[in-house]
Design a protein around this motif. Structure first.
Motif, mmCIF file in Angstrom:
data_model
loop_
_atom_site.group_PDB
_atom_site.id
_atom_site.type_symbol
_atom_site.label_atom_id
_atom_site.label_comp_id
_atom_site.label_asym_id
_atom_site.label_seq_id
_atom_site.Cartn_x
_atom_site.Cartn_y
_atom_site.Cartn_z
ATOM 1 N N ALA A 249 47.273 -30.954 -57.827
ATOM 2 C CA ALA A 249 48.190 -31.951 -57.022
ATOM 3 C C ALA A 249 49.399 -31.645 -58.450
ATOM 4 O O ALA A 249 50.431 -31.700 -57.975
ATOM 5 C CB ALA A 249 48.253 -32.949 -55.994
ATOM 6 N N ASP A 250 48.786 -32.188 -59.910
ATOM 7 C CA ASP A 250 49.843 -32.405 -60.718
ATOM 8 C C ASP A 250 50.259 -30.664 -60.964
ATOM 9 O O ASP A 250 51.349 -31.088 -62.432
ATOM 10 C CB ASP A 250 48.144 -32.616 -61.993
ATOM 11 C CG ASP A 250 48.303 -34.329 -61.189
ATOM 12 O OD1 ASP A 250 48.587 -34.694 -60.242
ATOM 13 O OD2 ASP A 250 47.660 -35.131 -62.569
ATOM 14 N N PHE B 267 51.297 -28.372 -59.053
ATOM 15 C CA PHE B 267 52.383 -28.101 -57.525
ATOM 16 C C PHE B 267 53.511 -29.094 -57.991
ATOM 17 O O PHE B 267 55.183 -29.017 -57.863
ATOM 18 C CB PHE B 267 52.583 -28.601 -56.300
ATOM 19 C CG PHE B 267 51.595 -26.696 -56.314
ATOM 20 C CD1 PHE B 267 52.036 -26.321 -55.628
ATOM 21 C CD2 PHE B 267 50.211 -26.649 -56.251
ATOM 22 C CE1 PHE B 267 52.223 -24.930 -55.194
ATOM 23 C CE2 PHE B 267 49.784 -25.760 -55.959
ATOM 24 C CZ PHE B 267 50.556 -24.301 -55.428
ATOM 25 N N ASN B 268 53.181 -30.629 -58.168
ATOM 26 C CA ASN B 268 54.290 -31.499 -58.913
ATOM 27 C C ASN B 268 54.960 -31.638 -59.843
ATOM 28 O O ASN B 268 56.320 -32.461 -59.782
ATOM 29 C CB ASN B 268 53.566 -33.499 -58.777
ATOM 30 C CG ASN B 268 54.183 -34.465 -58.832
ATOM 31 O OD1 ASN B 268 54.795 -34.936 -57.781
ATOM 32 N ND2 ASN B 268 54.158 -34.900 -60.628
ATOM 33 N N GLU B 269 54.266 -30.750 -60.604
ATOM 34 C CA GLU B 269 55.491 -30.400 -62.682
ATOM 35 C C GLU B 269 56.694 -29.766 -61.371
ATOM 36 O O GLU B 269 57.204 -29.591 -62.477
ATOM 37 C CB GLU B 269 53.822 -30.285 -63.367
ATOM 38 C CG GLU B 269 55.304 -29.837 -64.472
ATOM 39 C CD GLU B 269 54.216 -29.519 -65.872
ATOM 40 O OE1 GLU B 269 54.465 -28.894 -67.448
ATOM 41 O OE2 GLU B 269 52.449 -30.105 -65.568
ATOM 42 N N LEU C 260 58.016 -28.810 -58.783
ATOM 43 C CA LEU C 260 58.790 -29.632 -58.715
ATOM 44 C C LEU C 260 59.496 -30.279 -58.951
ATOM 45 O O LEU C 260 61.175 -30.101 -59.211
ATOM 46 C CB LEU C 260 58.278 -30.482 -57.239
ATOM 47 C CG LEU C 260 58.974 -31.424 -56.491
ATOM 48 C CD1 LEU C 260 59.456 -30.454 -55.088
ATOM 49 C CD2 LEU C 260 57.887 -32.529 -55.216
ATOM 50 N N ASN C 261 59.194 -31.088 -59.731
ATOM 51 C CA ASN C 261 59.721 -32.163 -60.932
ATOM 52 C C ASN C 261 60.742 -31.441 -61.047
ATOM 53 O O ASN C 261 62.010 -31.466 -61.871
ATOM 54 C CB ASN C 261 59.028 -32.968 -61.345
ATOM 55 C CG ASN C 261 58.932 -34.492 -60.989
ATOM 56 O OD1 ASN C 261 58.999 -34.824 -59.516
ATOM 57 N ND2 ASN C 261 57.753 -34.691 -60.845
ATOM 58 N N ARG D 4 63.904 -30.245 -59.903
ATOM 59 C CA ARG D 4 63.920 -30.705 -59.378
ATOM 60 C C ARG D 4 65.392 -31.163 -60.240
ATOM 61 O O ARG D 4 67.134 -31.755 -60.657
ATOM 62 C CB ARG D 4 63.549 -32.221 -59.082
ATOM 63 C CG ARG D 4 63.242 -32.553 -57.519
ATOM 64 C CD ARG D 4 62.278 -33.356 -57.670
ATOM 65 N NE ARG D 4 62.017 -33.635 -55.848
ATOM 66 C CZ ARG D 4 60.816 -33.784 -54.953
ATOM 67 N NH1 ARG D 4 60.571 -34.638 -56.229
ATOM 68 N NH2 ARG D 4 60.718 -34.418 -54.120
ATOM 69 N N LEU E 184 63.200 -37.787 -57.946
ATOM 70 C CA LEU E 184 61.901 -38.131 -59.164
ATOM 71 C C LEU E 184 61.062 -39.634 -58.723
ATOM 72 O O LEU E 184 61.835 -40.664 -58.402
ATOM 73 C CB LEU E 184 62.443 -37.937 -60.537
ATOM 74 C CG LEU E 184 62.686 -36.737 -60.699
ATOM 75 C CD1 LEU E 184 63.770 -36.843 -62.089
ATOM 76 C CD2 LEU E 184 61.965 -35.317 -61.061
ATOM 77 N N ASN E 185 60.132 -39.296 -59.049
ATOM 78 C CA ASN E 185 59.713 -40.988 -58.835
ATOM 79 C C ASN E 185 60.023 -41.889 -59.618
ATOM 80 O O ASN E 185 60.629 -41.615 -61.241
ATOM 81 C CB ASN E 185 57.359 -40.484 -59.775
ATOM 82 C CG ASN E 185 56.726 -39.972 -58.644
ATOM 83 O OD1 ASN E 185 57.180 -39.617 -57.469
ATOM 84 N ND2 ASN E 185 55.416 -39.083 -59.543
ATOM 85 N N LYS F 227 54.694 -45.812 -61.841
ATOM 86 C CA LYS F 227 53.917 -45.288 -62.946
ATOM 87 C C LYS F 227 53.621 -45.963 -63.773
ATOM 88 O O LYS F 227 52.231 -46.230 -64.177
ATOM 89 C CB LYS F 227 54.853 -43.863 -62.920
ATOM 90 C CG LYS F 227 53.906 -42.674 -63.831
ATOM 91 C CD LYS F 227 54.999 -41.822 -64.795
ATOM 92 C CE LYS F 227 53.440 -40.850 -65.528
ATOM 93 N NZ LYS F 227 54.590 -39.868 -66.206
ATOM 94 N N THR G 164 60.172 -38.238 -65.128
ATOM 95 C CA THR G 164 60.132 -39.403 -64.133
ATOM 96 C C THR G 164 62.154 -39.909 -64.039
ATOM 97 O O THR G 164 62.816 -39.261 -65.284
ATOM 98 C CB THR G 164 59.729 -40.773 -63.953
ATOM 99 O OG1 THR G 164 60.049 -41.127 -65.114
ATOM 100 C CG2 THR G 164 58.366 -40.363 -64.375
#
Length: 250
Positions: A33-34, A36-38, A40-41, A44, A110-111, A116, A176
Motif C-alpha cells: 500500500a505504501d 501505491f500511495n507514494e 499516487l501522491n 498529485r 494529499l494527506n 500524520k 503531505t
C-alpha cells in the motif's frame, strides 16, 4: 525490465537506473500500500504544475514492488555543495527558493500533515513516555492548520541540478499538505544532523525569504523530531531525542 547500476541503497529499498527511467525497488517487508500511495501522491504533486519526475508505472520485479519514475540527468545539490563549498551561499539561496516554490502549491487530496504527525507520535509508546507524548500532541493541536504542499524530506540530496541549471525535486514518499514551517523544521533537523552551523544558516534564509518568525519554526522542532523516530531512514534516536527533550524550546 532490465535494471542497471544501483544509484541509491537503503535498508528497505534500492534505486536503479533502468531503460524506462529510475526504478525504486522495495524489500518484500515494505507494505504494498505504501508503494501505491507514494505513486499516487507523486502524481498529485505533478498535477500542481511543479516540474518533477513523472510517475511511469508501479510493477512487480522478482517478487518485489517497484515504482518507476522519470530520470532526470544531473548531480544532486548535496554533491555540488560538497564539491564547491565556495558557492554555498548561492546554493542555499536557490535551495530555499525551491522549497518555498513547492510550499506555494496546494493539493487538496494529499494527506494532512497534522494527522500524520499525530499518528506517528501516538505510535511511540515504547520510545517516549506518556507525559512527553501528551505535551507533544498538545503542542501539535495548538499549531495552525495550513494546506501547503510539504515535501517532508526536503534536503540537498533530493534536489537534482541539470547541466543547464534546472532544479528537480525527487523522492516524494513523505509528501503531505500542511504547515510550511513544519516542513522547514524537518529540513533544519536534517542539516543539523551533519552541520549545526549550516542548519542555522538555512533557517535564517528560510525565515527571511518566507517572512516567518524563527521561533515559530523552532516550536515545530520537538514535534518533527518525534515523528522522525518512526521513519525507516531515521536520523538516529539519540540525535532526535535531544530535540524532543527541548520541549519548552522557545
Amino acid at each position: 525490465m532490465k535494471l542497471e547500476n544501483v544509484i541509491v541503497e537503503r535498508p528497505y529499498k534500492k534505486v536503479y537506473r533502468c531503460e524506462e527511467g529510475i526504478a525504486k525497488v522495495f524489500e518484500p517487508s515494505h507494505p504494498k500500500a505504501d508503494v501505491f500511495n507514494e505513486a499516487l501522491n507523486q502524481a498529485r504533486v505533478e498535477a500542481t504544475g511543479l516540474d518533477i519526475p513523472k510517475v511511469i508505472s508501479v510493477s512487480e520485479i522478482d517478487g518485489k514492488w517497484a515504482l518507476v519514475v522519470e530520470y532526470k540527468e544531473g548531480k544532486t545539490l548535496e554533491d555540488l555543495m560538497n564539491e564547491h563549498p565556495e558557492n554555498m551561499e548561492t546554493y542555499m539561496d536557490e535551495f530555499v527558493n525551491l522549497q518555498i516554490q513547492v510550499q506555494e502549491k496546494t493539493s487538496p487530496l494529499l494527506n494532512q500533515l497534522k494527522d500524520k504527525l499525530a499518528r506517528q507520535i501516538n505510535g511511540l509508546k515504547d520510545v517516549i513516555d506518556a507525559t512527553t507524548r501528551y505535551e507533544l500532541l498538545t503542542r501539535l493541536d495548538s499549531m495552525p492548520t495550513h494546506h501547503k504542499v510539504c515535501h517532508g524530506d526536503f534536503n540537498p540530496s533530493n534536489v537534482i541540478v541539470s547541466d543547464d541549471g534546472k532544479f528537480y525535486i525527487v523522492d516524494w514518499a513523505h509528501v503531505t499538505q500542511g504547515n510550511a514551517s513544519a516542513d522547514a523544521a524537518m529540513t533544519y533537523l536534517m542539516f543539523a544532523l551533519k552541520d549545526k552551523a549550516l542548519a542555522d544558516t538555512y533557517l535564517d534564509i528560510f525565515c527571511k525569504k518566507s517572512d516567518t518568525a524563527k521561533q515559530y519554526v523552532q516550536q515545530w522542532l520537538p514535534i518533527i523530531a518525534a515523528s522522525a523516530l518512526t521513519r525507516k531512514d531515521a536520523m538516529g534516536k539519540d540525535f532526535l531525542m535531544q530535540w524532543i527533550d527541548i520541549i519548552d524550546y522557545q
